[in-house]
Design an enzyme around this catalytic site. Sequence first.
Site, short mmCIF file in Angstrom:
data_model
loop_
_atom_site.label_atom_id
_atom_site.label_comp_id
_atom_site.label_asym_id
_atom_site.label_seq_id
_atom_site.Cartn_x
_atom_site.Cartn_y
_atom_site.Cartn_z
N LYS A 279 -0.34 13.22 -3.45
CA LYS A 279 -0.05 13.90 -4.73
C LYS A 279 -1.24 13.75 -5.67
O LYS A 279 -1.63 14.68 -6.38
CB LYS A 279 1.23 13.31 -5.34
CG LYS A 279 1.72 14.00 -6.60
CD LYS A 279 1.10 13.49 -7.88
CE LYS A 279 1.66 14.21 -9.09
NZ LYS A 279 0.92 13.89 -10.32
N HIS A 392 -3.83 5.49 -18.30
CA HIS A 392 -2.86 6.57 -18.40
C HIS A 392 -2.15 6.53 -19.75
O HIS A 392 -1.99 7.56 -20.41
CB HIS A 392 -1.86 6.42 -17.26
CG HIS A 392 -1.04 7.64 -17.04
ND1 HIS A 392 -1.55 8.76 -16.45
CD2 HIS A 392 0.24 7.90 -17.35
CE1 HIS A 392 -0.61 9.68 -16.40
NE2 HIS A 392 0.47 9.20 -16.94
C1 MEV Z 1 -0.51 10.35 -10.59
O1 MEV Z 1 -0.42 11.69 -10.97
C2 MEV Z 1 -1.25 10.21 -9.29
C3 MEV Z 1 -1.29 8.80 -8.69
O2 MEV Z 1 0.04 8.29 -8.59
C4 MEV Z 1 -1.92 8.92 -7.34
C5 MEV Z 1 -1.86 7.65 -6.51
O3 MEV Z 1 -0.93 6.85 -6.67
O4 MEV Z 1 -2.74 7.51 -5.64
C6 MEV Z 1 -2.05 7.85 -9.57
#
Ligand code: MEV
Length: 437
Positions: A279, A392
């Site tokens: 994702k 984030h």
């Molecule tokens: C968030 O949009 C994407 C992540 O969860 C990807 C990952 O966990 O590798 C940070």
Amino acid sequence: MPKPVSGFSKKSKAEKVQWLVETYLDNDPDALATLRKYWNPDTEVQKLHDDFIENTLTNYYLPFGIAPNFLINERLYALPMVIEESSVVAAASNAAKFWLKRGGFKAEVISTQKNGQVHINYFGKEAHLSTFFAAIKPKLIDSIAELQKNMQKRGGGLHSLELIDATETLEGYYQLHATFETLDAMGANFINSCLEQIATTFEAEAKRFTPFSENNTYPEVVLSILSNYVPECLVRAEVSCPVDMLDDSKIDGNTFAAKFVRAVAIAKAEKRRAVTHNKGIMNGVDAVVLATGNDFRAVEAGVHAYAAKDGNYTSLTHATVENGEFRFWIELPLALGTVGGLTSLHPMVAIAFDILQKPDAKTLMQVVAVAGLAQNFAAIRSLVTTGIQKGHMKMHLMNILNQLHASDIEKEKAVTYFKENSITHSAVEHFVETLRN
Ligand code: MEV
């Protein structure tokens, strides 16, 4: 309880909006104002948008951002990204900057073939069908001569056409499997038109084939459509550097590389992690695919099927440390276009292509694969060091402040305060309330 509406598509836009507001939005004047705020009456842009889809009432904007400093095959790019999620563009930019100092990204198109199928029911003798197919194959190909004239002139067109016996997977199921080269076009319309014509010719010819009529076993076309599974339209992107060049203030290169490789190994081994890992890759892929007017649903469907190609859903990226060298790479199936469809219609897409220095489809495949790899690199880098929430939440702080309609001064104070304090929705709400009181 709303009643069904008839003749909706024939109504004018104003009538449609009125119906919507009355039927589903409680006649709310704010809802009406919002719908109006997002449309641009009497503009060229609106006329374009109105025609992209049916029953257009207004527009739904997504942010268009830029991630600069991507060195790809020795050429510097700024990637246009269309995405609503905070941190994604920042993460891409960070990864680009990181690799800029370490040789940049290398990308290579492995293959460019697309495919589609005419799906057939046939319950007669297999030998009759294969004899029939061998006899009429030239006619099937001839029947699309006009459709593929232009594509052929440019070096593309139908590549192969085969009868596949798929009765082991489903009783009575056969396919005509066609492969195509569509050059700089994504090619969906071209492929579908060719397949539908092949299907029509196939059925017409079948009516005249004696073994079918004698046994009353005519093959029947069920449907004809391109496939969004394009493992023969593949691109690879990669970064590499000596492990000691991975040193940074947070972590030494060896520890980082070992943790990174382990994180990828976990995504390879565990489906629950693989989905999230991929994702993150798609955060980068989709954002560039959207900015360049390509079909992100097609890309998503194809990429995830590819991630499960060996029977298990797994990581799309790979990482190794060998002889002191860190290597990280991705292989993605990407059917993209730089001509035709929305790519030729949307003015923002034209800008995106200008920013990307007018790429052809192969270059765009490389750029998109790099966007996915960079995004995954940035995500894993955060995850195995500080965790993603710190960065984030910093970005998310702005979203919360906007939700609270914070003024510029309130935002400035909040940013300073939350440098030292943990960000939660309620903490930000409380902080703004305190300021206001
Ligand atoms: C968030 O949009 C994407 C992540 O969860 C990807 C990952 O966990 O590798 C940070």
